[in-house]
Design an enzyme around this catalytic site. Sequence first.
Site, PDB file in Angstrom:
ATOM      1  N   CYS A   3      48.740  33.905-108.248  1.00  0.00           N
ATOM      2  CA  CYS A   3      49.187  32.550-108.593  1.00  0.00           C
ATOM      3  C   CYS A   3      48.089  31.876-109.418  1.00  0.00           C
ATOM      4  O   CYS A   3      47.247  32.569-109.991  1.00  0.00           O
ATOM      5  CB  CYS A   3      49.561  31.750-107.342  1.00  0.00           C
ATOM      6  SG  CYS A   3      48.218  31.472-106.170  1.00  0.00           S
ATOM      7  N   ARG A   9      50.029  29.882-102.805  1.00  0.00           N
ATOM      8  CA  ARG A   9      51.155  30.822-102.808  1.00  0.00           C
ATOM      9  C   ARG A   9      50.738  32.275-102.642  1.00  0.00           C
ATOM     10  O   ARG A   9      51.273  32.984-101.782  1.00  0.00           O
ATOM     11  CB  ARG A   9      51.960  30.667-104.122  1.00  0.00           C
ATOM     12  CG  ARG A   9      52.701  29.349-104.220  1.00  0.00           C
ATOM     13  CD  ARG A   9      53.169  29.062-105.640  1.00  0.00           C
ATOM     14  NE  ARG A   9      52.046  28.840-106.538  1.00  0.00           N
ATOM     15  CZ  ARG A   9      52.133  28.632-107.830  1.00  0.00           C
ATOM     16  NH1 ARG A   9      53.321  28.643-108.401  1.00  0.00           N
ATOM     17  NH2 ARG A   9      51.060  28.413-108.558  1.00  0.00           N
ATOM     18  N   ASP A 119      55.111  25.503-107.114  1.00  0.00           N
ATOM     19  CA  ASP A 119      53.734  25.228-106.711  1.00  0.00           C
ATOM     20  C   ASP A 119      53.745  24.109-105.667  1.00  0.00           C
ATOM     21  O   ASP A 119      54.151  22.990-105.972  1.00  0.00           O
ATOM     22  CB  ASP A 119      52.951  24.805-107.965  1.00  0.00           C
ATOM     23  CG  ASP A 119      51.484  24.587-107.679  1.00  0.00           C
ATOM     24  OD1 ASP A 119      51.115  24.546-106.489  1.00  0.00           O
ATOM     25  OD2 ASP A 119      50.717  24.447-108.636  1.00  0.00           O
TER      26      ASP A 119
HETATM   27  P1  4NP Z   1      48.355  28.029-105.932  1.00  0.00           P
HETATM   28  O1  4NP Z   1      48.363  26.421-105.895  1.00  0.00           O
HETATM   29  O2  4NP Z   1      48.349  28.405-107.399  1.00  0.00           O
HETATM   30  O3  4NP Z   1      49.627  28.390-105.249  1.00  0.00           O
HETATM   31  O4  4NP Z   1      47.124  28.464-105.202  1.00  0.00           O
HETATM   32  C1  4NP Z   1      47.471  25.631-106.607  1.00  0.00           C
HETATM   33  C2  4NP Z   1      46.203  25.424-106.132  1.00  0.00           C
HETATM   34  C3  4NP Z   1      45.343  24.600-106.826  1.00  0.00           C
HETATM   35  C4  4NP Z   1      45.751  24.005-108.008  1.00  0.00           C
HETATM   36  C5  4NP Z   1      47.017  24.215-108.496  1.00  0.00           C
HETATM   37  C6  4NP Z   1      47.880  25.036-107.789  1.00  0.00           C
HETATM   38  N1  4NP Z   1      44.856  23.148-108.715  1.00  0.00           N
HETATM   39  O5  4NP Z   1      45.275  22.566-109.724  1.00  0.00           O
HETATM   40  O6  4NP Z   1      43.701  23.011-108.315  1.00  0.00           O
END
Ligand code: 4NP
Length: 153
Positions: A3, A9, A119
């Site tokens: 991800c 995720r 997300d």
């Molecule tokens: P992930 O979620 O991609 O599912 O781990 C996110 C975690 C952090 C961020 C965006 C999505 N961020 O912008 O820091």
Amino acid sequence: MVCLGNICRSPLAQGILEKKAADYNLDVLVDSAGTSSYHSGERPDQRSAENALTHGVDLSHQTSRQFVPADFDAFDHIYAMDSSNYNDIIAQARTAEDKEKVFMILNVSNPGSNMSVPDPYFGGDLGFENVYQLLDEACEKIAQDILHARQQS
Ligand code: 4NP
């Protein structure tokens, strides 16, 4: 499992598939990474970890890391959580064989849909449960496919 941040995720996808692999006695290496380094070295997001535990899935051994092209050598299948992750991974492919390893994870459970796992980072707890349900369905199919492939070989 890949991800953006490797804290919401993809850690959940890793934990779910690890548990299914253990339940089905499948010897597979499961790992996860983020296309970004925003959270490298961090533990999974607490909301993801807590949701996982309500389903008996443990994320406590995981640490965020960034996806690297060497992952194309280390893994047979690379599952992207959304279309932006997919494009970022494909952009790092060195060969046609690398590209053939990359899949949108929800195409496993919903073939041809090109659906993204939403997300949940900026949302509430319901978003994490929704992500869990989507990933559980996809990982069940992945585990079953491996099981059937190994039974035939
Ligand atoms: P992930 O979620 O991609 O599912 O781990 C996110 C975690 C952090 C961020 C965006 C999505 N961020 O912008 O820091």
